[in-house]
Scaffold this active site. Structure first.
Site, PDB file in Angstrom:
ATOM      1  N   TRP A  23      -3.289   0.223  -9.522  1.00  0.00           N
ATOM      2  CA  TRP A  23      -2.272  -0.097  -8.515  1.00  0.00           C
ATOM      3  C   TRP A  23      -2.387   0.818  -7.304  1.00  0.00           C
ATOM      4  O   TRP A  23      -2.580   2.021  -7.422  1.00  0.00           O
ATOM      5  CB  TRP A  23      -0.879   0.045  -9.125  1.00  0.00           C
ATOM      6  CG  TRP A  23       0.229  -0.080  -8.132  1.00  0.00           C
ATOM      7  CD1 TRP A  23       0.763   0.904  -7.352  1.00  0.00           C
ATOM      8  CD2 TRP A  23       0.931  -1.276  -7.775  1.00  0.00           C
ATOM      9  NE1 TRP A  23       1.751   0.405  -6.540  1.00  0.00           N
ATOM     10  CE2 TRP A  23       1.875  -0.929  -6.779  1.00  0.00           C
ATOM     11  CE3 TRP A  23       0.857  -2.609  -8.212  1.00  0.00           C
ATOM     12  CZ2 TRP A  23       2.743  -1.867  -6.221  1.00  0.00           C
ATOM     13  CZ3 TRP A  23       1.726  -3.544  -7.636  1.00  0.00           C
ATOM     14  CH2 TRP A  23       2.656  -3.165  -6.668  1.00  0.00           C
ATOM     15  N   ASP A  26       1.627   2.099  -0.458  1.00  0.00           N
ATOM     16  CA  ASP A  26       1.657   2.568   0.930  1.00  0.00           C
ATOM     17  C   ASP A  26       0.413   3.351   1.347  1.00  0.00           C
ATOM     18  O   ASP A  26      -0.039   4.230   0.611  1.00  0.00           O
ATOM     19  CB  ASP A  26       2.849   3.502   1.150  1.00  0.00           C
ATOM     20  CG  ASP A  26       4.177   2.893   0.785  1.00  0.00           C
ATOM     21  OD1 ASP A  26       4.210   1.725   0.397  1.00  0.00           O
ATOM     22  OD2 ASP A  26       5.193   3.616   0.877  1.00  0.00           O
ATOM     23  N   GLN A  42      -0.844   5.591  -1.802  1.00  0.00           N
ATOM     24  CA  GLN A  42      -0.095   5.666  -3.053  1.00  0.00           C
ATOM     25  C   GLN A  42      -0.911   4.999  -4.152  1.00  0.00           C
ATOM     26  O   GLN A  42      -1.314   3.842  -4.010  1.00  0.00           O
ATOM     27  CB  GLN A  42       1.262   4.977  -2.901  1.00  0.00           C
ATOM     28  CG  GLN A  42       2.205   5.663  -1.929  1.00  0.00           C
ATOM     29  CD  GLN A  42       2.901   6.855  -2.564  1.00  0.00           C
ATOM     30  OE1 GLN A  42       3.923   6.722  -3.226  1.00  0.00           O
ATOM     31  NE2 GLN A  42       2.346   8.037  -2.355  1.00  0.00           N
ATOM     32  N   ARG A 153      12.792  10.700   2.266  1.00  0.00           N
ATOM     33  CA  ARG A 153      11.358  10.745   1.964  1.00  0.00           C
ATOM     34  C   ARG A 153      10.520  10.156   3.096  1.00  0.00           C
ATOM     35  O   ARG A 153      11.048   9.770   4.134  1.00  0.00           O
ATOM     36  CB  ARG A 153      11.066   9.978   0.668  1.00  0.00           C
ATOM     37  CG  ARG A 153      11.632   8.576   0.609  1.00  0.00           C
ATOM     38  CD  ARG A 153      11.361   7.933  -0.752  1.00  0.00           C
ATOM     39  NE  ARG A 153      12.162   6.761  -0.980  1.00  0.00           N
ATOM     40  CZ  ARG A 153      11.923   5.561  -0.462  1.00  0.00           C
ATOM     41  NH1 ARG A 153      10.879   5.412   0.323  1.00  0.00           N
ATOM     42  NH2 ARG A 153      12.713   4.549  -0.724  1.00  0.00           N
ATOM     43  N   GLU A 201      12.723   2.705   5.245  1.00  0.00           N
ATOM     44  CA  GLU A 201      11.555   3.399   4.689  1.00  0.00           C
ATOM     45  C   GLU A 201      10.436   3.636   5.714  1.00  0.00           C
ATOM     46  O   GLU A 201      10.415   3.085   6.794  1.00  0.00           O
ATOM     47  CB  GLU A 201      10.958   2.625   3.501  1.00  0.00           C
ATOM     48  CG  GLU A 201      11.893   2.379   2.354  1.00  0.00           C
ATOM     49  CD  GLU A 201      11.169   1.754   1.166  1.00  0.00           C
ATOM     50  OE1 GLU A 201      11.396   2.225   0.048  1.00  0.00           O
ATOM     51  OE2 GLU A 201      10.368   0.814   1.358  1.00  0.00           O
TER      52      GLU A 201
END
Length: 489
Positions: A23, A26, A42, A153, A201
């Site tokens: 997987w 971002d 990520q 974040r 985000e």
């Protein structure tokens, strides 16, 4: 999976970045240094779904051919998982991390996550690298910004030369963001809070010239969903001049970030997105990135707007090129149909609806990697045209002035009665750019089992008894076949 099959799998994108395995989501830590574009991302090693989050790492010299270096450039530690962030070159060694002749790379990342680790709230941390981003040392004094609110974040940090300060944009919660500044990467001062309605985000923050004029610039404050504000920034306060505008009109583009430290002799602002929500059954990987785009600010009828076009490096993959003649689409389609039928290139199934068949110009009967560029003159009363891609349809409604695909619709104006489109077609994705990037739409799809035709079709009207009823005229139409980026990557 073996070396013989790696990157050749049935549903593996051929010019969009994917991890070798497992997987990804971002893009993180996008920075150019010493001739390399760094793409951190990520990554959940060992799993096909989002889980234990680390930073993966790939590098490229041309934005097209990528080499994956690490499965965990930043790995989980006792502060928690490694969430999204950014990177930059510390040219002035403001943090004192330099060890050698070259300035260090600095990574900014969020660690923690109370939803995953009760009691470990999100904090902002830094790490440095003195070996071209291959290994990272986390700062012993982390966090540089402690927990503030919710799951604060996704730090994006840029150097602001006029004030000799680092500027951090940070997601706070819901639609709320904040700005901070620092002279040394370690001590940070809160500057401002901002709200971007409907946007959440993964912020980005950068300056661009308007219409290429370096004396007239605006700052872009960007969020994960592709919504952005335009305004001015003096090093202390960002003053928006627009409401939230939308750059990404498709279903799958998300969490885009731009590269820092692109050389001034290049001068581009280059962005890449996670194409969220794609499906890749029975593949060793899950999810893909977009193709990189070049961002510009242009003055349009509605005001200054952010435009997105594929980077020119896509041309490195061009192989066979097909150019169609100028003319009425219905006439060209009918001529092609009769030529193909008479030569036996198509079978009788195609004539079950002659009117339908005569209005479709077949651009390719097979293949799944294309860069299509077209300019079409269309009358408002003509209805419009459509493009068939891997069993899916892109529709242009001339009367409404809209472009629709896979459940999404975006306004696309005619300019002097014409619209232009560029389509990047990969095995599992379609990226659409209208009028030199005024509109951009990103889609993931599963290709149809049997229909791999690429075709352009007039949506109403055809040719009978020598008369034309289409009202759709091809001004230019070029289809570039693409080779796989993995062949020489």
């Amino acid at each position: 999976m073996t070396n013989d099959t790696l990157y050749r799998e049935t549903l593996r994108p051929q010019f969009h970045f994917t991890a070798q395995k497992h997987w990804i989501n971002d893009p993180n830590g996008l920075v150019y240094s010493d001739g390399e574009y760094h793409l951190y991302f990520q990554h959940t090693p060992g799993s096909m779904v989002h889980g234990r989050t680390t930073w993966g790492h790939a590098v490229s010299t041309d934005l097209v051919h990528w080499k994956q270096l690490h499965t965990a450039a930043l790995d989980v530690d006792d502060t928690g998982w490694m969430w999204s962030g950014s990177a930059a070159v510390d040219h002035h060694d403001t943090g004192g991390f330099r060890d050698g002749d070259a300035p260090p790379l600095i990574a900014f990342y969020t660690a923690g996550g109370e939803k995953i680790f009760p009691g470990r709230r999100c904090i902002q941390c830094i790490a440095h690298s003195n070996d071209r981003g291959r290994t990272w040392t986390k700062y012993a004094g982390n966090p540089v910004i402690g927990h503030i609110r919710a799951e604060n974040r996704d730090p994006k940090v840029v150097w602001h030369e006029p004030t000799s300060r680092w500027i951090m944009t940070l997601f706070m919660d819901d639609n709320d963001y904040a700005l901070f500044s620092s002279p040394d990467l370690k001590s940070w001062t809160h500057l401002q809070d901002l709200t971007l309605p409907g946007v959440s985000e993964c912020p980005d923050f950068f300056e661009l010239p308007v219409d290429g004029d370096p004396s007239n610039t605006r700052w872009v404050f960007w969020g994960a969903s592709g919504g952005y504000l335009l305004g001015r920034f003096d090093g202390r306060e960002f003053t928006p001049e627009t409401d939230v505008l939308q750059a990404e009109q498709g279903a799958n583009g998300y969490a885009a970030q731009t590269w820092s430290d692109i050389p001034s002799n290049d001068g581009r602002r280059i962005q890449i997105s996670w194409m969220r929500g794609g499906r890749y059954p029975s593949m060793p990987f899950n999810q893909q990135m977009s193709f990189p785009v070049d961002l510009t600010l242009r003055t349009l009828p509605d005001g200054i707007r952010l435009c997105r076009e594929p980077v020119r490096e896509i041309e490195l993959l061009h192989t066979g090129t097909h150019i169609w003649p100028v003319g009425d689409l219905a006439v060209l389609a009918a001529e092609q149909f009769h030529q193909r039928f008479e030569s036996g290139a198509i079978s009788s199934y195609a004539v079950t609806d002659l009117r339908e068949a005569e209005s479709r110009l077949v651009l390719a009967d097979e293949g799944d990697l294309f860069d299509v560029r077209m300019e079409v003159e269309v009358e408002a009363q003509a209805g419009g045209f459509s493009v068939e891609v891997q069993g899916h349809s892109l529709e242009y409604d001339a009367e409404a002035g809209t472009l629709s695909c896979m459940g999404r619709t975006a306004p696309l104006r005619t300019i002097d009665g014409r619209v232009s489109l560029q389509l990047l077609i990969d095995r599992t994705s379609l990226e659409i750019f209208g009028n030199q990037g005024e509109v951009s739409m990103s889609f993931c799809f599963l290709p149809a089992a049997t229909n791999h035709r690429l075709a352009l079709k007039a949506n109403c009207g055809s040719v009978h008894d020598g008369s034309t009823h289409g009202g759709v005229r091809i001004v230019s139409l070029v289809v570039h076949e693409l080779r796989s980026a993995w062949e020489t990557g």
